[in-house]
Design a protein around this motif. Structure first.
Motif, PDB file in Angstrom:
ATOM      1  N   THR A   1       0.821  -1.204   0.000  1.00 17.44           N
ATOM      2  CA  THR A   1       0.000   0.000   0.000  1.00 17.44           C
ATOM      3  C   THR A   1       0.858   1.258   0.000  1.00 17.44           C
ATOM      4  O   THR A   1       1.804   1.389   0.772  1.00 17.44           O
ATOM      5  N   LEU A   2       0.486   2.190  -0.887  1.00 17.12           N
ATOM      6  CA  LEU A   2       1.141   3.487  -0.988  1.00 17.12           C
ATOM      7  C   LEU A   2       0.182   4.567  -0.521  1.00 17.12           C
ATOM      8  O   LEU A   2      -1.004   4.537  -0.843  1.00 17.12           O
ATOM      9  N   VAL A   3       0.700   5.528   0.236  1.00 17.83           N
ATOM     10  CA  VAL A   3      -0.080   6.674   0.693  1.00 17.83           C
ATOM     11  C   VAL A   3       0.298   7.879  -0.148  1.00 17.83           C
ATOM     12  O   VAL A   3       1.483   8.229  -0.257  1.00 17.83           O
ATOM     13  N   VAL A   4      -0.692   8.533  -0.748  1.00 12.49           N
ATOM     14  CA  VAL A   4      -0.458   9.741  -1.521  1.00 12.49           C
ATOM     15  C   VAL A   4      -0.181  10.887  -0.555  1.00 12.49           C
ATOM     16  O   VAL A   4      -0.990  11.166   0.336  1.00 12.49           O
ATOM     17  N   ASP A   5       0.969  11.539  -0.714  1.00 14.11           N
ATOM     18  CA  ASP A   5       1.253  12.722   0.098  1.00 14.11           C
ATOM     19  C   ASP A   5       0.524  13.922  -0.494  1.00 14.11           C
ATOM     20  O   ASP A   5      -0.396  14.449   0.100  1.00 14.11           O
ATOM     21  N   MET A   6       0.925  14.340  -1.688  1.00 17.53           N
ATOM     22  CA  MET A   6       0.273  15.472  -2.344  1.00 17.53           C
ATOM     23  C   MET A   6       0.725  15.550  -3.792  1.00 17.53           C
ATOM     24  O   MET A   6       1.564  14.770  -4.240  1.00 17.53           O
ATOM     25  N   GLU A   7       0.160  16.502  -4.505  1.00 19.72           N
ATOM     26  CA  GLU A   7       0.556  16.760  -5.889  1.00 19.72           C
ATOM     27  C   GLU A   7       2.050  17.050  -5.943  1.00 19.72           C
ATOM     28  O   GLU A   7       2.599  17.744  -5.088  1.00 19.72           O
ATOM     29  N   ASN A   8       2.695  16.509  -6.957  1.00 19.01           N
ATOM     30  CA  ASN A   8       4.121  16.752  -7.162  1.00 19.01           C
ATOM     31  C   ASN A   8       4.278  17.945  -8.099  1.00 19.01           C
ATOM     32  O   ASN A   8       3.928  17.858  -9.272  1.00 19.01           O
ATOM     33  N   ARG A   9       4.760  19.047  -7.584  1.00 17.09           N
ATOM     34  CA  ARG A   9       4.914  20.242  -8.413  1.00 17.09           C
ATOM     35  C   ARG A   9       6.037  20.039  -9.439  1.00 17.09           C
ATOM     36  O   ARG A   9       7.070  19.460  -9.126  1.00 17.09           O
ATOM     37  N   PRO A  10       5.839  20.550 -10.662  1.00 15.09           N
ATOM     38  CA  PRO A  10       6.898  20.433 -11.673  1.00 15.09           C
ATOM     39  C   PRO A  10       8.147  21.191 -11.250  1.00 15.09           C
ATOM     40  O   PRO A  10       8.068  22.222 -10.584  1.00 15.09           O
ATOM     41  N   CYS A  11       9.305  20.664 -11.640  1.00 19.45           N
ATOM     42  CA  CYS A  11      10.564  21.345 -11.364  1.00 19.45           C
ATOM     43  C   CYS A  11      11.429  21.304 -12.624  1.00 19.45           C
ATOM     44  O   CYS A  11      11.066  20.689 -13.626  1.00 19.45           O
ATOM     45  N   HIS A  12      12.580  21.949 -12.559  1.00 14.59           N
ATOM     46  CA  HIS A  12      13.462  22.048 -13.723  1.00 14.59           C
ATOM     47  C   HIS A  12      14.366  20.835 -13.896  1.00 14.59           C
ATOM     48  O   HIS A  12      14.991  20.679 -14.945  1.00 14.59           O
ATOM     49  N   LEU A  13      14.436  19.956 -12.901  1.00 11.20           N
ATOM     50  CA  LEU A  13      15.423  18.869 -12.936  1.00 11.20           C
ATOM     51  C   LEU A  13      15.295  17.914 -14.118  1.00 11.20           C
ATOM     52  O   LEU A  13      16.310  17.460 -14.653  1.00 11.20           O
ATOM     53  N   PRO A  14      14.069  17.552 -14.575  1.00  9.41           N
ATOM     54  CA  PRO A  14      13.994  16.648 -15.732  1.00  9.41           C
ATOM     55  C   PRO A  14      14.440  17.281 -17.043  1.00  9.41           C
ATOM     56  O   PRO A  14      14.661  16.571 -18.027  1.00  9.41           O
ATOM     57  N   ALA A  15      14.565  18.607 -17.079  1.00 11.67           N
ATOM     58  CA  ALA A  15      14.847  19.299 -18.336  1.00 11.67           C
ATOM     59  C   ALA A  15      16.111  18.788 -19.018  1.00 11.67           C
ATOM     60  O   ALA A  15      16.140  18.620 -20.245  1.00 11.67           O
ATOM     61  N   GLU A  16      17.155  18.526 -18.239  1.00  8.67           N
ATOM     62  CA  GLU A  16      18.426  18.100 -18.828  1.00  8.67           C
ATOM     63  C   GLU A  16      18.290  16.751 -19.536  1.00  8.67           C
ATOM     64  O   GLU A  16      18.792  16.563 -20.645  1.00  8.67           O
ATOM     65  N   VAL A  17      17.591  15.807 -18.885  1.00 11.11           N
ATOM     66  CA  VAL A  17      17.405  14.481 -19.494  1.00 11.11           C
ATOM     67  C   VAL A  17      16.515  14.591 -20.727  1.00 11.11           C
ATOM     68  O   VAL A  17      16.791  14.001 -21.777  1.00 11.11           O
ATOM     69  N   ILE A  18      15.426  15.367 -20.622  1.00 14.23           N
ATOM     70  CA  ILE A  18      14.520  15.539 -21.763  1.00 14.23           C
ATOM     71  C   ILE A  18      15.257  16.191 -22.921  1.00 14.23           C
ATOM     72  O   ILE A  18      15.093  15.784 -24.085  1.00 14.23           O
ATOM     73  N   GLU A  19      16.064  17.185 -22.631  1.00 18.62           N
ATOM     74  CA  GLU A  19      16.793  17.895 -23.683  1.00 18.62           C
ATOM     75  C   GLU A  19      17.736  16.959 -24.441  1.00 18.62           C
ATOM     76  O   GLU A  19      17.883  17.073 -25.667  1.00 18.62           O
ATOM     77  N   ALA A  20      18.331  16.018 -23.716  1.00 18.91           N
ATOM     78  CA  ALA A  20      19.229  15.055 -24.371  1.00 18.91           C
ATOM     79  C   ALA A  20      18.468  14.128 -25.311  1.00 18.91           C
ATOM     80  O   ALA A  20      19.012  13.678 -26.321  1.00 18.91           O
ATOM     81  N   GLU A  21      17.215  13.836 -24.968  1.00 18.78           N
ATOM     82  CA  GLU A  21      16.411  12.913 -25.773  1.00 18.78           C
ATOM     83  C   GLU A  21      15.575  13.636 -26.837  1.00 18.78           C
ATOM     84  O   GLU A  21      15.283  13.070 -27.882  1.00 18.78           O
ATOM     85  N   ALA A  22      15.155  14.862 -26.532  1.00 13.37           N
ATOM     86  CA  ALA A  22      14.319  15.643 -27.453  1.00 13.37           C
ATOM     87  C   ALA A  22      14.865  17.064 -27.497  1.00 13.37           C
ATOM     88  O   ALA A  22      14.317  17.962 -26.851  1.00 13.37           O
ATOM     89  N   PRO A  23      15.955  17.272 -28.220  1.00 15.44           N
ATOM     90  CA  PRO A  23      16.617  18.581 -28.242  1.00 15.44           C
ATOM     91  C   PRO A  23      15.652  19.724 -28.554  1.00 15.44           C
ATOM     92  O   PRO A  23      14.793  19.607 -29.436  1.00 15.44           O
ATOM     93  N   GLY A  24      15.788  20.793 -27.780  1.00 16.23           N
ATOM     94  CA  GLY A  24      14.945  21.967 -27.974  1.00 16.23           C
ATOM     95  C   GLY A  24      13.664  21.963 -27.170  1.00 16.23           C
ATOM     96  O   GLY A  24      12.899  22.935 -27.203  1.00 16.23           O
ATOM     97  N   HIS A  25      13.408  20.872 -26.418  1.00 18.92           N
ATOM     98  CA  HIS A  25      12.130  20.752 -25.699  1.00 18.92           C
ATOM     99  C   HIS A  25      12.274  20.673 -24.179  1.00 18.92           C
ATOM    100  O   HIS A  25      11.269  20.733 -23.472  1.00 18.92           O
TER     101      HIS A  25
END
Length: 200
Positions: free
Chosen positions: A126-150
Motif C-alpha cells: 500500500t502506498l499513501v499519496v502525500d500530495m501533488e508533485n509540483r513540476p521542477c526544472h530537474l527533468p529538463a536536462e534528461v529531456i533535452e538530451a532525448e528531445a533537443p529543444g524541448h
C-alpha cells in the motif's frame, strides 16, 4: 467506522522505475517489479525513512532539516503524461526521463486525488499519496538530451499534471501489469480551504 473508503477506481501499473544515483542523473532504470519497504523502493536514491528538507517546505523547516520522507515515490499518470508531451510538441515522454517510480493508467485527473488516499496492490502493498508533485526544472536536462529543444518546456507543460508523491504504508512487491485500487479519505473538503490558501 473506517476512515478510508475503497472506491471503484483502479489503476494499472504500466511501468516501474528506480533512480539509483541521483547525483549522476535523474534518469530512472526500468524494472518489471519492485520491492516496497518502509523506506521506499529498494535501491532508490529518493528512498529512506527520513530525508533532508528541501525548497518545497521552507515555510515549515530550515533547508536541510531532517524530516519524515513522504516523497519516497513519484507516481505519474499515463493519461497526463500524454497531455504533457502534446503540450510540449513531442511524440512521447518516457517516464524514465522524469525520474519516476511508477506510471499508472486508469484514474482520471490523477494529480488531483486527495492527499492521504491509498493505492493498494492485490497482495496488500500500500502506498499513501502525500500530495501533488509540483513540476521542477530537474527533468529538463534528461529531456533535452532525448528531445533537443524541448527540455525547458517541461516545467510549464507539466503544471497540474506532474502526478503525486507517495510513501509506503505497507510493505510488499508490486509488478508491471498489476492493478492498484484507489481508497480515499471518507471526509468532506474543508470549507475554509480557499481562505487558508489566500492567507486567511
Amino acid at each position: 467506522m473506517p476512515a478510508l473508503k475503497p472506491t471503484g477506481f483502479h489503476a494499472t501499473i504500466r511501468w516501474i522505475g528506480r533512480v539509483t544515483d541521483r547525483d549522476a542523473s535523474l534518469r530512472a532504470e526500468t524494472l518489471t517489479e519492485a520491492r516496497l519497504t518502509f523506506a521506499g523502493i529498494a535501491g532508490e536514491a529518493h528512498g529512506g525513512v527520513t530525508r533532508p528538507s528541501c525548497s518545497r517546505v521552507t515555510a515549515q523547516h530550515p533547508r536541510g532539516t531532517e524530516i519524515r520522507n513522504v516523497r519516497q515515490l513519484s507516481i505519474l499518470s499515463a493519461e497526463e503524461l500524454n497531455r504533457i508531451a502534446a503540450k510540449m510538441g513531442v511524440p512521447r515522454l518516457d517516464p524514465a526521463w522524469l525520474g519516476a517510480s511508477l506510471l499508472i493508467e486508469g484514474i482520471p485527473d490523477f494529480s488531483r486525488v486527495p492527499p492521504s488516499s491509498r493505492l493498494q496492490a492485490p497482495e496488500g502493498a500500500t502506498l499513501v499519496v502525500d500530495m501533488e508533485n509540483r513540476p521542477c526544472h530537474l527533468p529538463a536536462e534528461v529531456i533535452e538530451a532525448e528531445a533537443p529543444g524541448h527540455g525547458r518546456a517541461f516545467r510549464t507543460a507539466a503544471a497540474g499534471r506532474r502526478g503525486v508523491t507517495a510513501w509506503v504504508e505497507r510493505e510488499g512487491t508490486i509488478r508491471v501489469g498489476e492493478t492498484l485500487r484507489l481508497h480515499v479519505p471518507d471526509q468532506p473538503v474543508w470549507p475554509h480551504l480557499a481562505a487558508a490558501r489566500a492567507g486567511g
